[in-house]
Design an enzyme around this catalytic site. Sequence first.
Site, PDB file in Angstrom:
ATOM      1  N   SER A 274       5.207   3.776   5.163  1.00 47.29           N
ATOM      2  CA  SER A 274       4.659   3.633   6.518  1.00 47.29           C
ATOM      3  C   SER A 274       3.367   4.425   6.665  1.00 47.29           C
ATOM      4  O   SER A 274       2.403   3.940   7.266  1.00 47.29           O
ATOM      5  CB  SER A 274       5.670   4.128   7.561  1.00 47.29           C
ATOM      6  OG  SER A 274       6.839   3.356   7.511  1.00 47.29           O
TER       7      SER A 274
ATOM      8  N   ASN B   5       9.791  -8.464   3.006  1.00 48.99           N
ATOM      9  CA  ASN B   5      11.041  -7.730   2.829  1.00 48.99           C
ATOM     10  C   ASN B   5      12.261  -8.479   3.343  1.00 48.99           C
ATOM     11  O   ASN B   5      13.378  -8.189   2.949  1.00 48.99           O
ATOM     12  CB  ASN B   5      10.954  -6.363   3.514  1.00 48.99           C
ATOM     13  CG  ASN B   5      10.338  -6.424   4.900  1.00 48.99           C
ATOM     14  OD1 ASN B   5       9.233  -6.960   5.089  1.00 48.99           O
ATOM     15  ND2 ASN B   5      11.039  -5.902   5.870  1.00 48.99           N
TER      16      ASN B   5
ATOM     17  N   GLN C  58       7.503  -3.903  -1.319  1.00 56.16           N
ATOM     18  CA  GLN C  58       8.607  -4.699  -1.873  1.00 56.16           C
ATOM     19  C   GLN C  58       8.253  -5.334  -3.219  1.00 56.16           C
ATOM     20  O   GLN C  58       9.129  -5.819  -3.928  1.00 56.16           O
ATOM     21  CB  GLN C  58       9.004  -5.814  -0.899  1.00 56.16           C
ATOM     22  CG  GLN C  58       9.632  -5.327   0.389  1.00 56.16           C
ATOM     23  CD  GLN C  58      11.053  -4.806   0.206  1.00 56.16           C
ATOM     24  OE1 GLN C  58      11.754  -5.149  -0.738  1.00 56.16           O
ATOM     25  NE2 GLN C  58      11.483  -3.961   1.127  1.00 56.16           N
TER      26      GLN C  58
ATOM     27  N   HIS D 191      11.252   4.971  -2.225  1.00 62.43           N
ATOM     28  CA  HIS D 191      12.690   4.692  -2.078  1.00 62.43           C
ATOM     29  C   HIS D 191      13.078   3.229  -2.171  1.00 62.43           C
ATOM     30  O   HIS D 191      14.246   2.880  -2.026  1.00 62.43           O
ATOM     31  CB  HIS D 191      13.225   5.299  -0.773  1.00 62.43           C
ATOM     32  CG  HIS D 191      12.823   4.584   0.471  1.00 62.43           C
ATOM     33  ND1 HIS D 191      13.713   3.829   1.190  1.00 62.43           N
ATOM     34  CD2 HIS D 191      11.653   4.504   1.127  1.00 62.43           C
ATOM     35  CE1 HIS D 191      13.100   3.333   2.251  1.00 62.43           C
ATOM     36  NE2 HIS D 191      11.836   3.740   2.234  1.00 62.43           N
TER      37      HIS D 191
ATOM     38  N   THR E 169       0.491  20.703   1.748  1.00 65.00           N
ATOM     39  CA  THR E 169       0.972  21.094   0.422  1.00 65.00           C
ATOM     40  C   THR E 169       1.808  19.964  -0.161  1.00 65.00           C
ATOM     41  O   THR E 169       2.667  19.395   0.517  1.00 65.00           O
ATOM     42  CB  THR E 169       1.796  22.396   0.526  1.00 65.00           C
ATOM     43  OG1 THR E 169       0.940  23.379   1.087  1.00 65.00           O
ATOM     44  CG2 THR E 169       2.296  22.847  -0.831  1.00 65.00           C
TER      45      THR E 169
ATOM     46  N   CYS F 297      15.262  -4.779  12.334  1.00 65.75           N
ATOM     47  CA  CYS F 297      15.936  -3.765  11.522  1.00 65.75           C
ATOM     48  C   CYS F 297      16.264  -2.502  12.316  1.00 65.75           C
ATOM     49  O   CYS F 297      17.111  -1.722  11.936  1.00 65.75           O
ATOM     50  CB  CYS F 297      15.113  -3.425  10.287  1.00 65.75           C
ATOM     51  SG  CYS F 297      13.430  -2.987  10.656  1.00 65.75           S
TER      52      CYS F 297
END
Length: 393
Positions: free
Chosen positions: A72, A151, A179, A201, A237, A325
Amino acid sequence: MKNVYMDYAATTFVKPEVLEEMLPYFTEKFGNPSSFYEVSRITSKAIDDSRAKVAKAINAQTSEIYFTGGGSEADNWAIKGIASAYKNKGNHIITSKIEHHAVLHTCEYLEKQGYEVTYLDVDSEGFVNPEDVRNAITDKTILVSIMFANNEIGTIEPIKEIGAICREKKVLFHTDAVQAIGNIPVDVEDMNIDLLSLAGHKIYGPKGIGALYIKKGIRIHNLIHGGGQERGRRAGTENIASIVGIAKAIELATENLEEHMNKMTNLRNRLFEGLLKLPHTTVNGPMGDKRLPGNVNVKFRFIEGEGILLSLDFEGISASSGSACTSGSLDPSHVLLAIGICHERAHGSLRLTLGDSTTQEDVDYVIETVPPIIERLRKMSPLWDDYNKKGEV
Ligand SMILES: *Cc1c(COP(=O)(O)O)cnc(C)c1O
């Protein structure tokens, strides 16, 4: 009880090899990469090596990769950063109606800031027509953002063709490839891509890490201001362990791509074949090689997706429906509406996305489990009752 996870488009587990590479960066290898002593040289080298791995996977140069806090953020940065940097050239952005919300909501935000956005229609299988992109470009257009692969319904867009049109028209081209990476080949050089988003992820890496590819020479404004990390373009960081994780994940995914694609395609086709034997059941999205290998999406008429999900959950199957979703939302998905499916039928849709742990046994279990659920839900459905009394209305 059975535990069949078929929601890999929502997120994946972290591969053990990925986790193993990450772990030392939480404990002994913890130095701040911006400092000037040995423990920080170790982490700063780990970041350099990771950047090179990500670059290699998409055929970019190492210096063109910037790490972000997820897919995102990469989408937000690409669109807001280009909009801001090129606002003297123009205020027009082109995207499609089936983008992820990270793109759509960013574009809606920019509209409130005075930008103009064209949301292109897609056809009944979810394809953007490259000629529509060409026709939408004006002398005020600064950016085209079209997703690599969808997706929800798995449509793989004609990215290379759209990229070629953008090059010809001298308009920048961004693609959300979250995707696509690890599921199909991606090559930023060959496909004429200027900016590309990816996320950890969805490819067996950690959550909360992503990357943006920015082609050399492109001006972009920062989204996150602060320290000089990421060569002054993205402050904060570095999330070193996750950077190491996304790099290992993308390396593994691209090394085994062909094998993975073949396995997913076979399982997907078997699942489609089994589910489509049910009456009044049809495919959402395209079939064949223009569909993501692990994506199955079907609609069962006369029932609601929420009912299917609850029943599947009860049988140990994790899947997703045709609703937005955002959990709790009962609005039908914007993607299914955009391919011309009406509200009622969009609600009866089921998405099953396959991945590394999926076996033929899992697929067969789903094929056995779904029909009695659909039959039972239809028996309770007033729409089904109407249909049987009056036929098609
Ligand atoms: C998951 C996803 C995103 C968002 O990525 P996050 O890392 O969850 O922020 C963006 N685009 C697409 C197509 C996705 O599937």
